[in-house]
Design a protein around this motif. Structure first.
Motif, PDB file in Angstrom:
ATOM      1  N   LEU A 133       0.984  -1.234  -0.177  1.00 37.73           N
ATOM      2  CA  LEU A 133       0.162  -0.093  -0.012  1.00 37.73           C
ATOM      3  C   LEU A 133       0.779   1.573   0.187  1.00 37.73           C
ATOM      4  CD1 LEU A 133      -2.402   1.359  -0.162  1.00 37.73           C
ATOM      5  CD2 LEU A 133      -2.930   0.949   2.675  1.00 37.73           C
ATOM      6  N   ARG A 134       1.775   0.986   0.763  1.00 39.00           N
ATOM      7  CA  ARG A 134       2.939   2.210   0.992  1.00 39.00           C
ATOM      8  C   ARG A 134       3.656   2.905  -0.304  1.00 39.00           C
ATOM      9  NH1 ARG A 134       8.872   2.622   4.004  1.00 39.00           N
ATOM     10  NH2 ARG A 134       8.858   5.165   3.805  1.00 39.00           N
ATOM     11  N   ALA A 135       4.014   1.537  -0.793  1.00 39.20           N
ATOM     12  CA  ALA A 135       4.268   2.219  -2.560  1.00 39.20           C
ATOM     13  C   ALA A 135       3.352   2.951  -3.714  1.00 39.20           C
ATOM     14  CB  ALA A 135       4.844   0.905  -3.133  1.00 39.20           C
ATOM     15  N   TRP A 136       2.221   1.102  -3.258  1.00 38.46           N
ATOM     16  CA  TRP A 136       1.185   2.272  -4.421  1.00 38.46           C
ATOM     17  C   TRP A 136       0.444   3.896  -4.050  1.00 38.46           C
ATOM     18  CZ3 TRP A 136      -3.604   4.227  -4.415  1.00 38.46           C
ATOM     19  CH2 TRP A 136      -4.451   4.384  -4.931  1.00 38.46           C
ATOM     20  N   LEU A 137       0.880   4.165  -2.798  1.00 40.62           N
ATOM     21  CA  LEU A 137       0.358   5.271  -2.437  1.00 40.62           C
ATOM     22  C   LEU A 137       1.485   6.335  -3.320  1.00 40.62           C
ATOM     23  CD1 LEU A 137      -0.905   5.289   0.946  1.00 40.62           C
ATOM     24  CD2 LEU A 137      -2.330   6.117  -0.934  1.00 40.62           C
ATOM     25  N   SER A 138       2.973   5.946  -2.743  1.00 37.75           N
ATOM     26  CA  SER A 138       3.618   7.031  -3.377  1.00 37.75           C
ATOM     27  C   SER A 138       4.314   6.967  -4.673  1.00 37.75           C
ATOM     28  CB  SER A 138       5.181   5.570  -3.234  1.00 37.75           C
ATOM     29  OG  SER A 138       6.203   6.996  -3.440  1.00 37.75           O
ATOM     30  N   TRP A 139       3.963   5.802  -4.936  1.00 39.84           N
ATOM     31  CA  TRP A 139       3.550   6.354  -7.038  1.00 39.84           C
ATOM     32  C   TRP A 139       2.357   7.200  -7.230  1.00 39.84           C
ATOM     33  CZ3 TRP A 139      -1.572   4.375  -8.885  1.00 39.84           C
ATOM     34  CH2 TRP A 139      -1.543   5.163 -10.883  1.00 39.84           C
ATOM     35  N   ALA A 140       0.957   6.634  -6.604  1.00 39.58           N
ATOM     36  CA  ALA A 140       0.398   7.607  -6.956  1.00 39.58           C
ATOM     37  C   ALA A 140       0.215   9.254  -6.677  1.00 39.58           C
ATOM     38  CB  ALA A 140      -1.446   7.188  -5.979  1.00 39.58           C
ATOM     39  N   ALA A 141       1.323   9.387  -5.621  1.00 38.51           N
ATOM     40  CA  ALA A 141       1.385  10.952  -5.181  1.00 38.51           C
ATOM     41  C   ALA A 141       2.099  11.635  -6.412  1.00 38.51           C
ATOM     42  CB  ALA A 141       1.791  10.702  -4.054  1.00 38.51           C
ATOM     43  N   SER A 142       3.156  10.365  -7.051  1.00 38.77           N
ATOM     44  CA  SER A 142       3.967  11.461  -8.433  1.00 38.77           C
ATOM     45  C   SER A 142       3.836  11.010  -9.763  1.00 38.77           C
ATOM     46  CB  SER A 142       5.889  11.112  -7.485  1.00 38.77           C
ATOM     47  OG  SER A 142       5.338   9.064  -8.300  1.00 38.77           O
ATOM     48  N   ALA A 143       2.174  10.351  -9.437  1.00 41.55           N
ATOM     49  CA  ALA A 143       2.304   9.740 -11.586  1.00 41.55           C
ATOM     50  C   ALA A 143       1.829  11.107 -11.431  1.00 41.55           C
ATOM     51  CB  ALA A 143       0.976   8.633 -10.999  1.00 41.55           C
ATOM     52  N   LEU A 144       1.253  12.124 -11.582  1.00 38.17           N
ATOM     53  CA  LEU A 144       0.528  12.594 -12.230  1.00 38.17           C
ATOM     54  C   LEU A 144       1.550  14.546 -11.865  1.00 38.17           C
ATOM     55  CD1 LEU A 144      -0.932  13.409 -14.910  1.00 38.17           C
ATOM     56  CD2 LEU A 144      -2.875  14.187 -13.113  1.00 38.17           C
ATOM     57  N   ARG A 145       2.300  13.953 -12.728  1.00 36.49           N
ATOM     58  CA  ARG A 145       3.084  16.046 -12.350  1.00 36.49           C
ATOM     59  C   ARG A 145       2.445  16.742 -13.834  1.00 36.49           C
ATOM     60  NH1 ARG A 145       7.158  15.215  -8.147  1.00 36.49           N
ATOM     61  NH2 ARG A 145       5.470  14.243  -7.058  1.00 36.49           N
ATOM     62  N   PRO A 146       2.442  18.210 -13.151  1.00 34.61           N
ATOM     63  CA  PRO A 146       2.401  19.272 -14.298  1.00 34.61           C
ATOM     64  C   PRO A 146       3.865  19.511 -14.988  1.00 34.61           C
ATOM     65  CG  PRO A 146       2.203  20.568 -12.620  1.00 34.61           C
ATOM     66  CD  PRO A 146       2.417  18.974 -12.105  1.00 34.61           C
ATOM     67  N   LEU A 147       3.788  20.228 -15.597  1.00 33.41           N
ATOM     68  CA  LEU A 147       5.158  20.514 -16.898  1.00 33.41           C
ATOM     69  C   LEU A 147       4.523  21.807 -16.938  1.00 33.41           C
ATOM     70  CD1 LEU A 147       5.415  17.090 -18.993  1.00 33.41           C
ATOM     71  CD2 LEU A 147       7.081  17.645 -17.320  1.00 33.41           C
ATOM     72  N   ARG A 148       5.327  22.647 -16.378  1.00 36.60           N
ATOM     73  CA  ARG A 148       5.459  23.949 -16.819  1.00 36.60           C
ATOM     74  C   ARG A 148       6.849  24.722 -17.166  1.00 36.60           C
ATOM     75  NH1 ARG A 148       3.512  24.182 -11.693  1.00 36.60           N
ATOM     76  NH2 ARG A 148       1.015  24.012 -11.266  1.00 36.60           N
ATOM     77  N   ALA A 149       6.627  25.281 -18.068  1.00 37.15           N
ATOM     78  CA  ALA A 149       7.910  26.104 -19.057  1.00 37.15           C
ATOM     79  C   ALA A 149       9.242  26.644 -17.368  1.00 37.15           C
ATOM     80  CB  ALA A 149       7.906  27.609 -19.231  1.00 37.15           C
TER      81      ALA A 149
END
Length: 160
Positions: A133-149
């Motif tokens: 569960l810890r690994a899944w939560l870690s992935w979920a927190a970092s899976a989607l990231r905005p890409l800004r200039a």
């Protein structure tokens, strides 16, 4: 007030104003190769916006100037005569960028990247501890990231 309010689709049918859905301008592009590491890894997916304005520091999707059926993901370093100077974020990777093909004309720059999605590793490729569960939560927190200039990245890239 009665004549000024009409639905967008009605205006479009009457030819007074063309309305495009913003969702038509959004797409997803899969990343292959290490040229944009650490920003983008092989296998990442990038949410892009077609036709968006391009600025220095943006991650963009473009048609390769010599192989127009090949799409390339690079960072815009600067504007030069003839187009945009684009480079990969990975200084150790010797893949095609503007050092090989020069400035990229505006018409070959298709989209700017909005966000990065890192897919979850498939169970057969995941280590035992990645199934927790810890690994899944870690992935979920970092899976989607905005890409800004990132103008500092484009400055660093221009120095190469």
């Amino acid at each position: 007030m009665s004549g000024s309010r009409m639905s967008r689709s009605a205006r479009s049918r009457r030819g007074t104003r063309e309305w495009k859905s913003p969702l038509r301008q959004i797409g997803v592009v899969a990343v292959q190769g290490p040229s944009m590491a650490p920003t983008l890894e092989n296998g990442d997916q990038v949410v892009v916006r077609y036709g968006a304005p391009v600025r220095r520091g943006h991650v963009v999707v473009l048609r390769h100037p010599f192989q127009q059926d090949l799409l390339v993901v690079k960072r815009v370093a600067e504007r030069r005569p003839g187009g945009w100077w684009v480079l990969g974020d990975n200084p150790y990777n010797e893949t095609g960028d503007s050092t090989d093909y020069g400035p990229v004309p505006d018409e070959l720059v298709l989209a700017t990247a909005v966000a990065r999605f890192r897919p979850r590793p498939r169970p057969e490729h995941a280590a035992q501890d990645q199934r927790s569960l810890r690994a899944w939560l870690s992935w979920a927190a970092s899976a989607l990231r905005p890409l800004r200039a990132d103008s500092s990245a484009s400055s660093r890239l221009r120095a190469r």
